[in-house]
Design a protein around this motif. Sequence first.
Motif, PDB file in Angstrom:
ATOM      1  N   GLU A 256      26.247 -16.800  32.578  1.00 35.93           N
ATOM      2  CA  GLU A 256      27.378 -16.461  33.186  1.00 35.93           C
ATOM      3  C   GLU A 256      28.119 -15.161  32.716  1.00 35.93           C
ATOM      4  N   GLU A 257      28.749 -14.760  33.752  1.00 39.18           N
ATOM      5  CA  GLU A 257      29.319 -13.314  33.397  1.00 39.18           C
ATOM      6  C   GLU A 257      30.780 -13.444  32.446  1.00 39.18           C
ATOM      7  N   GLU A 258      31.464 -14.525  32.585  1.00 36.58           N
ATOM      8  CA  GLU A 258      32.828 -14.868  31.880  1.00 36.58           C
ATOM      9  C   GLU A 258      32.815 -14.954  30.422  1.00 36.58           C
ATOM     10  N   ASN A 259      31.699 -15.452  29.994  1.00 36.58           N
ATOM     11  CA  ASN A 259      31.804 -16.172  28.632  1.00 36.58           C
ATOM     12  C   ASN A 259      30.609 -15.294  27.841  1.00 36.58           C
ATOM     13  N   GLU A 260      30.467 -13.823  27.952  1.00 39.34           N
ATOM     14  CA  GLU A 260      29.544 -13.388  27.176  1.00 39.34           C
ATOM     15  C   GLU A 260      29.673 -13.054  25.669  1.00 39.34           C
ATOM     16  N   ASN A 261      28.778 -12.854  24.945  1.00 40.22           N
ATOM     17  CA  ASN A 261      28.932 -12.579  23.544  1.00 40.22           C
ATOM     18  C   ASN A 261      29.730 -13.841  22.757  1.00 40.22           C
ATOM     19  N   ASN A 262      29.728 -14.989  23.054  1.00 44.80           N
ATOM     20  CA  ASN A 262      30.284 -16.000  22.956  1.00 44.80           C
ATOM     21  C   ASN A 262      29.653 -16.583  21.477  1.00 44.80           C
ATOM     22  N   SER A 263      30.048 -17.913  20.931  1.00 40.66           N
ATOM     23  CA  SER A 263      29.716 -18.193  19.603  1.00 40.66           C
ATOM     24  C   SER A 263      28.352 -18.613  19.485  1.00 40.66           C
ATOM     25  N   GLU A 264      27.672 -18.961  20.654  1.00 40.33           N
ATOM     26  CA  GLU A 264      26.285 -19.079  20.501  1.00 40.33           C
ATOM     27  C   GLU A 264      25.438 -17.816  20.783  1.00 40.33           C
ATOM     28  N   SER A 265      25.811 -16.774  21.015  1.00 43.55           N
ATOM     29  CA  SER A 265      25.267 -15.495  21.137  1.00 43.55           C
ATOM     30  C   SER A 265      24.748 -14.935  19.738  1.00 43.55           C
ATOM     31  N   VAL A 266      23.431 -14.984  19.341  1.00 40.36           N
ATOM     32  CA  VAL A 266      23.125 -14.145  18.247  1.00 40.36           C
ATOM     33  C   VAL A 266      22.809 -12.658  18.596  1.00 40.36           C
ATOM     34  N   TRP A 267      22.329 -12.595  19.680  1.00 38.79           N
ATOM     35  CA  TRP A 267      22.466 -11.104  20.180  1.00 38.79           C
ATOM     36  C   TRP A 267      22.060 -11.183  21.742  1.00 38.79           C
ATOM     37  N   GLU A 268      22.524 -10.164  22.472  1.00 41.52           N
ATOM     38  CA  GLU A 268      22.242 -10.162  23.912  1.00 41.52           C
ATOM     39  C   GLU A 268      22.214  -8.715  24.347  1.00 41.52           C
ATOM     40  N   ILE A 269      21.395  -8.336  25.353  1.00 40.24           N
ATOM     41  CA  ILE A 269      21.425  -7.192  26.088  1.00 40.24           C
ATOM     42  C   ILE A 269      22.582  -7.034  27.211  1.00 40.24           C
ATOM     43  N   GLN A 270      23.560  -5.864  26.813  1.00 46.38           N
ATOM     44  CA  GLN A 270      24.598  -5.698  27.710  1.00 46.38           C
ATOM     45  C   GLN A 270      24.426  -5.098  29.047  1.00 46.38           C
ATOM     46  N   PHE A 271      25.086  -5.875  29.836  1.00 40.28           N
ATOM     47  CA  PHE A 271      25.193  -5.188  31.451  1.00 40.28           C
ATOM     48  C   PHE A 271      26.450  -5.212  31.668  1.00 40.28           C
ATOM     49  N   SER A 272      26.874  -4.592  32.682  1.00 42.37           N
ATOM     50  CA  SER A 272      28.097  -4.519  33.456  1.00 42.37           C
ATOM     51  C   SER A 272      28.316  -3.751  34.711  1.00 42.37           C
ATOM     52  N   GLU A 273      28.828  -4.342  35.950  1.00 41.72           N
ATOM     53  CA  GLU A 273      28.965  -3.796  36.940  1.00 41.72           C
ATOM     54  C   GLU A 273      30.141  -2.572  37.046  1.00 41.72           C
ATOM     55  N   ALA A 274      30.890  -2.539  35.941  1.00 44.28           N
ATOM     56  CA  ALA A 274      32.159  -1.853  35.938  1.00 44.28           C
ATOM     57  C   ALA A 274      31.700  -0.230  35.388  1.00 44.28           C
ATOM     58  N   PHE A 275      30.381   0.004  35.169  1.00 46.95           N
ATOM     59  CA  PHE A 275      30.124   1.204  34.902  1.00 46.95           C
ATOM     60  C   PHE A 275      28.967   2.072  35.622  1.00 46.95           C
ATOM     61  N   GLY A 276      29.255   1.582  36.916  1.00 42.28           N
ATOM     62  CA  GLY A 276      28.605   2.212  37.989  1.00 42.28           C
ATOM     63  C   GLY A 276      27.221   1.254  38.880  1.00 42.28           C
ATOM     64  N   THR A 277      27.126   1.162  39.762  1.00 38.09           N
ATOM     65  CA  THR A 277      26.187   0.330  40.637  1.00 38.09           C
ATOM     66  C   THR A 277      25.306   0.919  41.254  1.00 38.09           C
ATOM     67  N   ALA A 278      25.533   2.243  41.365  1.00 40.38           N
ATOM     68  CA  ALA A 278      24.595   3.241  42.184  1.00 40.38           C
ATOM     69  C   ALA A 278      23.439   3.522  41.467  1.00 40.38           C
ATOM     70  N   GLY A 279      22.202   3.612  41.975  1.00 36.51           N
ATOM     71  CA  GLY A 279      21.064   3.998  40.991  1.00 36.51           C
ATOM     72  C   GLY A 279      20.334   2.876  40.291  1.00 36.51           C
ATOM     73  N   ALA A 280      20.478   1.807  41.084  1.00 40.22           N
ATOM     74  CA  ALA A 280      20.345   0.572  40.235  1.00 40.22           C
ATOM     75  C   ALA A 280      18.649   0.593  39.781  1.00 40.22           C
ATOM     76  N   TRP A 281      17.720   1.416  40.187  1.00 41.89           N
ATOM     77  CA  TRP A 281      16.524   1.565  39.848  1.00 41.89           C
ATOM     78  C   TRP A 281      16.639   2.412  38.916  1.00 41.89           C
ATOM     79  N   ASN A 282      17.100   2.166  37.690  1.00 37.53           N
ATOM     80  CA  ASN A 282      17.437   2.987  36.563  1.00 37.53           C
ATOM     81  C   ASN A 282      16.127   3.139  35.620  1.00 37.53           C
ATOM     82  N   GLY A 283      15.447   4.313  36.079  1.00 36.80           N
ATOM     83  CA  GLY A 283      13.963   4.584  35.526  1.00 36.80           C
ATOM     84  C   GLY A 283      14.131   4.524  34.045  1.00 36.80           C
ATOM     85  N   ASN A 284      14.939   5.131  33.408  1.00 39.37           N
ATOM     86  CA  ASN A 284      14.947   5.617  31.988  1.00 39.37           C
ATOM     87  C   ASN A 284      16.034   5.056  31.097  1.00 39.37           C
ATOM     88  N   GLY A 285      17.231   4.297  31.493  1.00 40.80           N
ATOM     89  CA  GLY A 285      18.314   4.043  30.785  1.00 40.80           C
ATOM     90  C   GLY A 285      19.252   5.196  30.516  1.00 40.80           C
TER      91      GLY A 285
END
Length: 506
Positions: A256-285
């Motif tokens: 879930e969104e509220e508990n990211e990067n917690n003590s169990e996380s060794v590594w995770e891919i970061q996402f956020s709606e805070a930095f733009g939701t338009a163009g979600a078909w994000n072809g090249n990052g």
Amino acid sequence: MKTRFILTLIIILVGFNSCDEDRLSPTNPNQLGSETFYRTGPQLVAAINSVYAGLQANNLYNREYFFLQDLLSDDCDTGGPQLEAARAQVLNHVFDGSNPLVEANWRGWYRVIHRANLVLENADKATEEITEDLRSRVIGEAYFLRALAHYELVTQWGGIPLMLNTAESPDGNPRASEDEVYAVLFADLTEAINRLPLRSAYTGSDSGRASKGAAQALAAKAHMFRGNYSAARPFLLEIVSSNQYSLVDRYLDNFEEENENNSESVWEIQFSEAFGTAGAWNGNGNGIAEVTFRGQEYGPTAWRNVIPSLPLFNDYERVANGAAKDDPRISYNFFRIGDPFNGGSEVLTVDKVQGDTERASWRKYQMIYKRGAENTQSGINFRAIRYADVLLMMAEVENELSGPSAALPYINQVRARADVAMPPYPTAQYPTSSKIEMFRAIQHERRVELAGEQIRNKDIRRWRRQNLLSSEPIPNWNVRFDKLPIPLSEIDNNSALTNADQNPGY
């Protein structure tokens, strides 16, 4: 690392997206180039951020990575009215080198490699606003991300063309052997482990960057894929003894969104709606949208293109013949008709679900735990490596090298999570007095604990190669699917490859 990736650098990278894209596009004199960028610490950080951004692209974690991994495994089935043709081909194991899903993943990982190479080749140029500790850390991150890309490529395609420098001509690179790719991968991870800090060194906007523990876990995974348990063991022991990680009490805190990067996380891919939701078909990052389509694609009230398979659903322990309890991870992993959602204000009913309503739907990574519908915009991070995975790898290693009694504490630690609290092994269904019995318990525990986390496909592949499967779990599998086909576009565009370089059977 929930921060908007710097677009200035991304602009100069567009012409270098992967090994089969146009390397000869004219340079715009009004844009920064590699000769004039990489001069300051902030620019170098922007450069490594662009490598992470490649993971957020549509052909990787935004969409196509989880599709490829899940559809190649036995944990998923189609659930919506119609699965797109390219995905159905993968699910049914009838694909070849023209499959767009296979090509998308190949292209995405080579984009990551290219961007990492840019960082490694230019890191020494930064002379302003930089410390040597920062430079070394960024270099370590680049080595880790390049190793990650090589791990994904070699474990699925076998030998691949190695690109250890940025392209300077349209000529391609020949196919290297698997041993040569692993040699580069392990050398990169050695550099990463020596340079990266412990996870606790990262705070604030740096949360989510690659750490020493992440590099050690990736090294263990790579050794285990090759069946080298002895080589994997020291890396796992260092992670366990580092005191950097622990299981969280609540299983769903990992999805879930509220508990990211917690003590169990060794590594995770970061996402956020805070930095733009338009163009979600994000072809090249390129940083235009840092969201993932996982919820929309898999969600019970959304497209429901992928659902849990019946063999997976039926593998969870149930109360029977005096067993102590149902495995609560059934409800943590899956939505079923009658389950509450949207913060408990709604109930999942037949009219809200597409397809076969008798079948369960995925709950992991679904935004409807707190809202009424998926809307193609999810900011939930992908937990790429969890400490539970590390503990189960440790159990597997100890069982192989020292026997069941050494493995037992690690596997039972996962079952003892506060809101799981399953009876410890041995159980009536899973005796563990022999290595074979313990291995069967470990296989079960990995499946029910890590379901839907893009791990099962590689587990099956490595166990199959080591003759550790008691039966073939993929109905349509045959030996040609031991490796994925090299995309036909790569063979066509890479002058160093011919059809003879294609994997057998394609």
